[in-house]
Design a protein around this motif. Structure first.
Motif, short mmCIF file in Angstrom:
data_model
loop_
_atom_site.label_atom_id
_atom_site.label_comp_id
_atom_site.label_asym_id
_atom_site.label_seq_id
_atom_site.Cartn_x
_atom_site.Cartn_y
_atom_site.Cartn_z
N ASP A 28 5.13 5.61 5.74
CA ASP A 28 5.34 6.77 4.69
C ASP A 28 4.29 7.87 4.49
OD1 ASP A 28 5.95 8.37 2.12
OD2 ASP A 28 7.02 6.62 1.37
N PRO A 29 4.49 9.03 4.80
CA PRO A 29 3.71 10.03 4.52
C PRO A 29 2.87 10.41 3.48
CG PRO A 29 5.87 10.89 5.44
CD PRO A 29 5.93 9.61 5.10
N ARG A 30 3.54 9.61 2.09
CA ARG A 30 2.68 9.98 1.14
C ARG A 30 1.75 8.55 0.75
NH1 ARG A 30 8.63 9.81 -1.62
NH2 ARG A 30 8.71 8.02 0.09
N ALA A 31 1.63 7.80 2.02
CA ALA A 31 0.70 6.69 1.96
C ALA A 31 -0.39 7.05 2.98
CB ALA A 31 1.36 5.31 2.42
N HIS A 32 -0.16 8.06 3.99
CA HIS A 32 -1.21 8.22 4.86
C HIS A 32 -1.14 9.63 5.14
CE1 HIS A 32 -2.62 4.18 5.58
NE2 HIS A 32 -1.55 3.76 5.83
N PHE A 33 -1.92 10.67 4.83
CA PHE A 33 -1.72 12.06 4.99
C PHE A 33 -1.82 12.37 6.47
CE2 PHE A 33 -3.79 13.68 0.85
CZ PHE A 33 -2.47 13.05 -0.01
N THR A 34 -2.47 11.50 7.36
CA THR A 34 -2.36 11.84 8.72
C THR A 34 -0.98 11.62 9.30
OG1 THR A 34 -3.20 9.41 9.13
CG2 THR A 34 -4.83 11.10 9.22
N VAL A 35 -0.33 10.62 8.50
CA VAL A 35 1.12 10.23 8.90
C VAL A 35 2.05 11.53 8.48
CG1 VAL A 35 3.09 9.05 8.52
CG2 VAL A 35 0.97 7.79 8.97
N ALA A 36 1.82 11.97 7.46
CA ALA A 36 2.44 13.32 6.94
C ALA A 36 2.32 14.48 8.10
CB ALA A 36 1.83 13.77 5.65
N LEU A 37 1.01 14.74 8.36
CA LEU A 37 0.82 15.65 9.61
C LEU A 37 1.35 15.30 11.00
CD1 LEU A 37 -0.56 18.54 10.16
CD2 LEU A 37 -2.73 17.10 10.50
N VAL A 60 0.88 -1.11 0.08
CA VAL A 60 0.02 0.07 -0.10
C VAL A 60 0.68 1.41 -0.01
CG1 VAL A 60 -2.21 -1.07 1.17
CG2 VAL A 60 -0.22 -0.06 2.58
N GLY A 61 2.03 1.16 -0.28
CA GLY A 61 2.91 2.23 -0.51
C GLY A 61 3.53 2.84 0.97
N ASN A 62 3.23 2.23 1.85
CA ASN A 62 3.75 2.74 3.17
C ASN A 62 4.89 2.20 3.74
OD1 ASN A 62 3.22 4.08 5.78
ND2 ASN A 62 1.95 2.24 6.59
N HIS A 63 6.14 2.11 3.11
CA HIS A 63 7.11 1.43 3.63
C HIS A 63 8.20 1.96 2.82
CE1 HIS A 63 8.91 -2.20 4.92
NE2 HIS A 63 9.66 -2.57 3.88
#
Lengths: 611, 611
Positions: free
Chosen positions: A434-443, A253-256
């Motif tokens: 990866d912040p690009r996989a979860h916008f909440t992680v970005a924030l 899912v792109g979170n790595h």
């Protein structure tokens, strides 16, 4: 001090003068800041100032427990450490599992505040209320496993220890503190091991036998039974596969992080590293922290081959991600070995893996050559090179001297253009989400008080099937939404501040159908307070704001609440990921926080929170 | 020198010693670098070094014409200026319309290279091959309109002049050079007016009467007739509405700066500022540069009200965008006045508008207060404040002193967190086209040799209905694509380097069904060469690479090929826009360029280009 659940005392040790004393923990402080990181933040904020050198004698190193620690509450034998980070120069906190926290508290203290610098290596031994500063000359230079073993021989097998290895001694800026040796746990992040090293402090040994008095034993028993049922089915994945159980899912899912956060897809590699593969091929047994029913810890053995070794704690998800995927290294045995070495030297596997990935990219781009690496082929996927780099960083030898400074400083030194692929936020290298996989992680990364942190908001696990009642929807499709995400991060950060103050393990949230209320119930039945849902979150908010205030005093504002260039402008190929519209989310977030547009807490908000 | 179309001579003037001499322009230099910015780049690269102070006597200010200038080719009376920018500290180029270029060339020179610093204010008068350095003491302190008028009285009405106003004298870092006064044109960008000011050089006056010998007069006539037909229908919008004809369209597709690049939508404001509104309410007549059939220039008059004034050149699209929308200022009369003042003081309206927008945001956020602005209400939409700020910047008075340094330096000075909304690339403030609306613009801004430049790639106009044969598809839907965009930018940049070397007006591309071949034909029939499509683009590539090499020598690499934070992480609300995946595009772009991953031209590529 009247509140139950507390020992009511703070122990202060000045290593410069060799003196120590006790101070009362007031009810008000306990109610306002709970314990753990909240209590630590209060002490750090009040007793240091903006000019404090993280590696100087005036910096404080604070170990703090919370009201549930040392009770029979689930997953509660933990402790928190707070200081000013030598890696980031801002607020540092790191939470640790194991058994040390409960044992320390049972010595009769809620917190230990260490100041000053010893002239020669020492360790602190707290035997209930008896405090000794002991010579550690014979321990200096030893790794964490050996040191732990010697300390247990010297002080009895029942003691619990928190020690540094050579990395802390050598002031590796992301050195950590290892509790209980080879099947132990770490205060992994922000380089608090280097703070210990700077103080000539090798270890803190505890041997507590007091009990923690709680307000309502009967209700506590009932509550624990009730939660036991909830915990029975929930964290099955963690039980069977450990923290790395979802590594291949994260990849899909792109979170790595793959190839220093550049590459989008690496399915074959991820399959080799994921938790179930490790369980099927390397697992010897599982282990757990105090009062835990999950057993996410792995004891593994690299059988045969060049890395055949003893049975040791296996790599976690973050370690596999950063020392593995991030270096395109799919050799599981080499990661097990590199992880062991990180634990022996006592240094953060997340920062280490990011530093090596960064160095590999610099090597690929010709910014580092063989003359810099003393001939080492620092190429992607070279597991042997990963191991060798861990050695050099731990020993600060050759190129390891530079990389022990962390990605931000190393990039400044290398220059040339390496800022483009220096992956850090506020100086802290990110974990494997990866912040690009979860916008909440970005924030979350952008606004966490310690830098790129996955545990201050901990949202990524609640957008893919799991949900926390009242907080996360569990819908994966929401991960690229912006609406409502600021509120989600805001609420999660407040909740996580409570977790790290209480202090609880966050995996308790993976219990079946778990909600926040049982935690509040635990707090109330331990302390005898009558805190409701709103007050609970307000307290978390107060604590979070205090940490932010500490950073505000150091000049941290909106400009620092950002992400690495690669995460802002590089959309990965072959994976579902999007560039996070951080600025929009930040504006909404600051509104929820009651901060101004710069990210500075307003006087009104501070007044409301009693700060 | 055998090539036709060239005068074959470079004039050098040293203002320190007062000496001047002529140098032959070799055939090889002409063939390799054409003229204009190509010739200028070669001279600047070879005759200055990395340590040259942009405002010191060793910096060069180069005026250069190209082979088509001074011929009967359409839109060809232009010239180019090249120097090291006092605003950005890197390669500076700025192209200028009007009549000066053709007239200068007819003096018998292809380029003028100015070095040194005069002890007292002077101007240069070139009367065919007679060169005089004349006293300008009586002109110092006068605005560009007055100075132009006095110079024409002194030297005859037929002379063409390029002058600086008070902004250039006061070393405003984005001061420009104004050619031919109040209905004139500017070398708008990068602060070359300040370079003139630093040399105590008020003006360069030319009076040329030589003719430009061309290789094939007959074919030239035919070609011009053919292009005349193509130009007949094409640029109807530019004729009727001027450059601002599409302002409301740009707003509607998210390609417009509103409120310091923060806001997504402002339809009512845009309607008030768009070209057809100005045509309907303020237009007195149109004007044009030499040999132009488009007439995009506007002569306007703010009738009635506080800004009622003389008939003067009206604001262009960029000016309306930056002094208007970017400040939320929908008062067209105030923009006409502010534009007049910018032209009188001689300063770039794009940088000025960005600086004021930046200051308004700083004021809103409390980083600037009334004590900084001497009581001025620097609030969004205050047209009177915009005018007042232009005055202060031009005079470097009060807050204008700081803002005359440009957004990047002002933000560093103000600090606090203002980097978050300091909108610039490599120190140059962007024109009114938004990288979040066209990914090619993102890549173009990031890689232009002078910073945030819309004319080095000029792609934005060819993704919304218009197309250049062989280059742009004209499909608006492609604007958020990444595939193939790097190639598009690469090819357009090479083409634009040819435009600025020849030098042609880029609006010739708006001719109906226009293709690149007519330009190649013009070059061939002027010079007698036989350059094909491939060689034409290769020459453009050589020139672009030479500019980049100049920057490489100054340490510019991939890390600098970036965008402002707001453009990387702020998705605007209410407008179609996306965050540009710059890093992916950069990697592809560098591959097309034959540069390494850092953006440094490889030895192989340089060899291939003969550099």
């Amino acid at each position: 001090m009247k509140a139950k659940g507390y020992m009511g005392k703070i122990l202060r040790v000045d290593l410069g003068s060799g003196k120590f004393d006790e101070e009362e923990l007031t009810d008000k402080t306990a109610e306002d800041f709970i314990g753990g990181c909240g209590l630590g933040a209060k002490i750090l904020y009040e007793e240091t100032d903006a000019g404090t050198d993280p590696l100087g004698p005036d910096n404080l190193l604070i170990f703090a427990a919370g009201p549930v620690n040392g009770t029979k509450a689930f997953n509660s034998d933990r402790f928190d450490t707070v200081s000013k980070s030598p890696l980031t120069g801002i607020f540092a906190e790191s939470n640790c599992g194991g058994y040390w926290g409960a044992n320390f508290k049972k010595c009769g203290y809620d917190a230990l505040v260490i100041r000053g610098r010893a002239d020669t290596p020492v360790y602190i031994f707290i035997d209930d209320e008896q405090v000794l500063i002991k010579n550690a000359g014979h321990l200096w230079g030893r790794d964490t496993f050996e040191t732990t073993a010697v300390l247990k021989v010297e002080n009895g097998g029942s003691v619990r220890v928190a020690v540094i290895g050579q990395a802390g001694e050598n002031l590796v800026r992301y050195a950590n503190i290892i509790s209980d040796g080879k099947h132990g746990r770490a205060t992994g992040r922000c380089g608090l091991g280097a703070v210990m090293g700077s103080k000539n402090l090798k270890a803190v040994v505890v041997n507590g036998s007091r009990s923690v008095e709680i307000a309502d034993e009967g209700r506590m028993t009932e509550l624990t039974k009730k939660i036991a049922v909830m915990m029975e089915d929930g964290p099955e994945g963690l039980r069977s596969g450990g923290t790395a159980v979802g590594l291949d899912y994260c990849e899909s899912v792109g979170n790595h992080p793959i190839k220093n956060w550049y590459q989008g897809s690496w399915p074959d590699g991820a399959k080799k590293l994921t938790g179930l593969t490790m369980a099927a091929t390397k697992l010897v047994k599982k282990y757990h922290c105090g009062r835990c029913v999950i057993n996410c810890g792995r004891v593994v053995k690299a059988v045969g081959g060049p890395y055949d070794g003893e049975e040791i704690a296996g790599p976690e998800y973050e370690t596999l991600s950063l020392l593995g995927s991030n270096c395109l290294n799919d050799d599981l045995d080499s990661i097990i070995k590199a992880n062991e070495l990180c634990n022996r030297y006592g240094m953060d596997t997340i920062s280490t893996g990011n530093c090596i990935g960064f160095a590999m990219e610099a090597y690929e781009r010709g910014l580092l050559g063989k003359s810099d690496t003393d001939g080492l082929e620092l190429v992607w996927g070279n597991g042997q090179a990963v191991i060798e780099m861990v050695e050099r960083i731990g020993q600060r030898k050759g190129i390891g001297k530079l990389l022990g400074e962390g990605v931000k400083r190393a990039s400044r030194e290398i220059g040339g253009g390496s800022q483009e692929f220096a992956i850090e936020v506020k100086g802290l290298e990110p974990p494997g989400h990866d912040p690009r996989a979860h916008f909440t992680v970005a924030l979350g990364y952008a606004t966490s008080c310690r830098g790129a942190c996955h545990l201050s908001a901990f949202t990524h696990d609640f957008e893919g099937g799991l949900s926390i009642k009242d907080l996360g929807s569990g819908e994966l499709k929401e991960r690229f939404q912006t609406d409502g995400r600021a509120e989600n991060v805001y609420r999660m950060q407040n909740l996580m501040s409570m977790f790290d103050s209480l202090t609880f393990c966050k995996f308790i949230l993976f219990g079946s159908g778990i909600a926040v209320q049982p935690l509040i119930d635990y707090l109330n039945c331990v302390t005898g307070w009558d805190i409701d849902h709103k007050a609970f979150f307000e307290t978390g908010e107060r604590i979070f704001n205090l940490k932010r205030l500490y950073n505000t005093r150091l000049g941290i504002t909106r400009k620092d609440d950002t992400l690495p260039l690669r995460m802002l402008n590089h959309r990965k190929k072959g994976a579902p990921n999007e560039l996070p519209p951080l600025n929009l989310m930040l504006s909404e977030y600051y509104e929820y926080r009651g901060w101004d547009e710069f990210g500075v807490p307003t006087p009104e908000k501070l007044k409301e929170l009693g700060l």
